[in-house]
Design an enzyme around this catalytic site. Structure first.
Site, PDB file in Angstrom:
ATOM      1  N   ASP A   1     -97.320 -29.234 -28.957  1.00  0.00           N
ATOM      2  CA  ASP A   1     -97.070 -27.917 -29.538  1.00  0.00           C
ATOM      3  C   ASP A   1     -95.586 -27.885 -29.913  1.00  0.00           C
ATOM      4  O   ASP A   1     -94.735 -27.577 -29.085  1.00  0.00           O
ATOM      5  CB  ASP A   1     -97.429 -26.834 -28.518  1.00  0.00           C
ATOM      6  CG  ASP A   1     -97.089 -25.431 -29.013  1.00  0.00           C
ATOM      7  OD1 ASP A   1     -96.482 -25.317 -30.099  1.00  0.00           O
ATOM      8  OD2 ASP A   1     -97.415 -24.454 -28.316  1.00  0.00           O
TER       9      ASP A   1
ATOM     10  N   LYS B   1     -93.376 -21.331 -36.592  1.00  0.00           N
ATOM     11  CA  LYS B   1     -92.021 -20.766 -36.633  1.00  0.00           C
ATOM     12  C   LYS B   1     -91.174 -21.229 -37.823  1.00  0.00           C
ATOM     13  O   LYS B   1     -91.157 -20.565 -38.838  1.00  0.00           O
ATOM     14  CB  LYS B   1     -91.322 -21.001 -35.296  1.00  0.00           C
ATOM     15  CG  LYS B   1     -91.959 -20.185 -34.175  1.00  0.00           C
ATOM     16  CD  LYS B   1     -91.094 -20.106 -32.935  1.00  0.00           C
ATOM     17  CE  LYS B   1     -91.544 -19.010 -31.999  1.00  0.00           C
ATOM     18  NZ  LYS B   1     -92.508 -19.402 -30.960  1.00  0.00           N
TER      19      LYS B   1
ATOM     20  N   TYR C   1     -95.674 -22.277 -22.451  1.00  0.00           N
ATOM     21  CA  TYR C   1     -96.003 -21.148 -23.326  1.00  0.00           C
ATOM     22  C   TYR C   1     -96.613 -21.721 -24.603  1.00  0.00           C
ATOM     23  O   TYR C   1     -95.994 -22.561 -25.266  1.00  0.00           O
ATOM     24  CB  TYR C   1     -94.764 -20.310 -23.680  1.00  0.00           C
ATOM     25  CG  TYR C   1     -95.097 -19.214 -24.665  1.00  0.00           C
ATOM     26  CD1 TYR C   1     -95.636 -18.006 -24.223  1.00  0.00           C
ATOM     27  CD2 TYR C   1     -94.936 -19.407 -26.036  1.00  0.00           C
ATOM     28  CE1 TYR C   1     -95.994 -17.022 -25.118  1.00  0.00           C
ATOM     29  CE2 TYR C   1     -95.295 -18.415 -26.938  1.00  0.00           C
ATOM     30  CZ  TYR C   1     -95.820 -17.224 -26.480  1.00  0.00           C
ATOM     31  OH  TYR C   1     -96.181 -16.254 -27.367  1.00  0.00           O
TER      32      TYR C   1
ATOM     33  N   TYR D   1     -94.018  -6.799 -26.457  1.00  0.00           N
ATOM     34  CA  TYR D   1     -93.450  -7.077 -25.134  1.00  0.00           C
ATOM     35  C   TYR D   1     -92.646  -5.912 -24.570  1.00  0.00           C
ATOM     36  O   TYR D   1     -91.719  -6.110 -23.801  1.00  0.00           O
ATOM     37  CB  TYR D   1     -92.532  -8.316 -25.181  1.00  0.00           C
ATOM     38  CG  TYR D   1     -93.160  -9.556 -25.767  1.00  0.00           C
ATOM     39  CD1 TYR D   1     -94.279 -10.128 -25.179  1.00  0.00           C
ATOM     40  CD2 TYR D   1     -92.621 -10.159 -26.899  1.00  0.00           C
ATOM     41  CE1 TYR D   1     -94.849 -11.280 -25.718  1.00  0.00           C
ATOM     42  CE2 TYR D   1     -93.190 -11.309 -27.441  1.00  0.00           C
ATOM     43  CZ  TYR D   1     -94.306 -11.857 -26.843  1.00  0.00           C
ATOM     44  OH  TYR D   1     -94.860 -12.999 -27.374  1.00  0.00           O
TER      45      TYR D   1
HETATM   46  C1  LIG Z   1     -93.855 -19.031 -30.590  1.00  0.00           C
HETATM   47  C2  LIG Z   1     -94.708 -20.085 -30.027  1.00  0.00           C
HETATM   48  C3  LIG Z   1     -96.112 -20.081 -30.221  1.00  0.00           C
HETATM   49  C4  LIG Z   1     -96.830 -18.939 -30.893  1.00  0.00           C
HETATM   50  O1  LIG Z   1     -96.497 -18.768 -32.216  1.00  0.00           O
HETATM   51  P1  LIG Z   1     -96.791 -17.352 -32.931  1.00  0.00           P
HETATM   52  O2  LIG Z   1     -96.495 -17.606 -34.371  1.00  0.00           O
HETATM   53  O3  LIG Z   1     -95.879 -16.364 -32.292  1.00  0.00           O
HETATM   54  O4  LIG Z   1     -98.223 -17.031 -32.679  1.00  0.00           O
HETATM   55  C5  LIG Z   1     -96.830 -21.153 -29.730  1.00  0.00           C
HETATM   56  N1  LIG Z   1     -96.238 -22.170 -29.095  1.00  0.00           N
HETATM   57  C6  LIG Z   1     -94.904 -22.206 -28.881  1.00  0.00           C
HETATM   58  C7  LIG Z   1     -94.314 -23.383 -28.202  1.00  0.00           C
HETATM   59  C8  LIG Z   1     -94.095 -21.160 -29.336  1.00  0.00           C
HETATM   60  O5  LIG Z   1     -92.787 -21.183 -29.094  1.00  0.00           O
END
Ligand SMILES: *Cc1c(COP(=O)(O)O)cnc(C)c1O
Length: 399
Positions: free
Chosen positions: A223, A250, A133, A6
């Protein structure tokens, strides 16, 4: 050389070099910094957690990795069993991958193929939220609505396969009324939209989404890569409204190693389970089910279960409200707080320029973006450390 994420490499400022990390602290050569954002929201138990570090060491003495193609092992079996038992409802079928973006890709592929396997070729459209996102890979960018990725729209034009709506019941009902025959899934970051600006919305929206998805046979995908493991104050938002597919990443390994999982319910799994090889889920990340990551995840979940984390998070939220709520400045547009997340949104992005260096001098690592100054602290943080972070944020506006 390293190409950093980024960043405009030409104008990027030198990153801080970390030589050690423990608990909530990052150490540079000359500074000890409280990490206010948990290394992209993942390091929930703090750095160098002894139990997680030991689990990784133990596993490395046996093997660090074997593939899941034709092979299996104890750590991945134990983790999938643990998740099936720990996660709500019949979210029992775990597909592992190496990152959150890939795990979301897997969820989107599952949702599309679920209908294709039934012979339904009409349901190719995805519903998602404005400011969503879901990751940085191509389909997740398409599902997302992050202004940093709008160059995709400029290059390819408006997507025919995704419809974005704001998180209001009105917009939701209108989208279902119009598109229900072509929708395969509705994907959301439940309650808290992270990278889109720490935007928070009400649970009633998700309850209505669940009803409409049930009525029209649309799959609901949560997600929870960012919201999972307590960030909203719920263990998982899925504990309150049950999705058909849940994505975790995460904090899955306590932020100690990259790993993610896409968890399907019985109905979705059954959509692939047949005598037809063409009905199989055609995906297989090389490092899926990595043994070190599985051991780290098992240790992290055990800490979460036995450490009464939900009260820790409630306490963090209470201290945050006490310290930040009602704080005002003509530069501030809004202050939002939920569980282990707080965000001060300003009117003008220029207002936050220089804040990172200002915080660094005061012993806090922060990484504001666009118009958002935010915290996603490790849950093991002390009150004094938390107050240091909020005092630093407030001091920036009082200069
Ligand atoms: C960080 C994130 C992702 C992507 O995860 P990465 O391990 O960075 O590929 C997908 N969805 C959400 C909501 C996120 O915060």
């Amino acid at each position: 050389m390293i190409w950093y994420p980024y960043e405009q490499m030409k104008t990027m400022k030198e990153p801080y070099k970390i030589i050690d990390a423990e608990g909530v602290y990052l150490y540079t050569e000359d500074k000890k910094l409280i990490d206010s954002i948990s290394s992209w929201w993942s390091v929930i138990h703090g750095y160098k957690n002894p139990a997680i570090t030991q689990a990784i060491r133990d596993q490395a003495d046996h093997f660090s990795h074997v593939m899941l193609g034709g092979l299996t092992h104890d750590p991945v079996e134990k983790l999938s069993r643990k998740l099936a038992e720990w996660l709500p409802g019949d979210l029992d079928y775990c597909f592992f991958s190496d990152s959150g973006s890939v795990a979301v890709e897997v969820a989107l592929k599952m949702a599309l193929q679920y209908y294709v396997n039934k012979g339904d070729m009409k349901r190719t459209k995805l519903l998602s939220l404005t400011h969503a996102y879901h990751g940085d890979t191509f389909k997740t960018m398409e599902a997302g609505d992050d202004e940093d990725y709008h160059f995709i729209l400029e290059a390819y034009g408006e997507s025919q396969h995704v419809r974005h709506i704001p998180p209001t019941i009105e917009a939701l009902e209108a989208a279902f009324a119009q598109d229900h025959e072509v929708l395969n899934a509705f994907i959301v970051e439940p309650l808290l939209q992270g990278a889109g600006g720490m935007r928070m919305y009400d649970i009633s929206f998700l309850k209505r989404a669940r009803e409409l998805c049930d009525r029209y046979g649309v799959l609901l995908i949560f997600d929870e890569v960012a919201t999972g493991f307590g960030r909203t104050g719920h263990r998982f938002v899925a504990d309150v409204v049950l999705p058909d597919i849940l994505v975790l990443g995460k904090a899955l390994t306590g932020g100690h190693i990259g790993h993610a999982v896409t968890v399907a319910n019985h109905k979705v799994y059954q959509g692939f389970y047949s005598d037809d090889p063409a009905h199989a889920l055609m995906h297989g990340p090389t490092f899926m089910g990595n043994a070190l990551a599985c051991r780290a995840a098992l240790a992290s979940i055990e800490l979460f279960e036995n450490g009464d984390y939900l009260s820790k998070i409630r306490h963090i939220e209470a201290v945050t409200r006490r310290e930040l709520e009602g704080f005002t400045s003509p530069l501030i547009k809004d202050i939002r707080i939920m569980g282990g997340c707080a965000c001060i949104e300003v009117y003008d992005a220029d207002v936050l320029k220089g804040f990172q260096a200002f915080a660094y001098e005061r012993g806090v690592f922060a990484r504001p973006f666009l118009t958002y100054m935010y915290t996603m602290v490790p849950y093991i943080i002390s009150d004094d450390e938390l107050i240091t972070i909020y005092d630093t944020m407030k001091a920036w506006f009082r200069r």
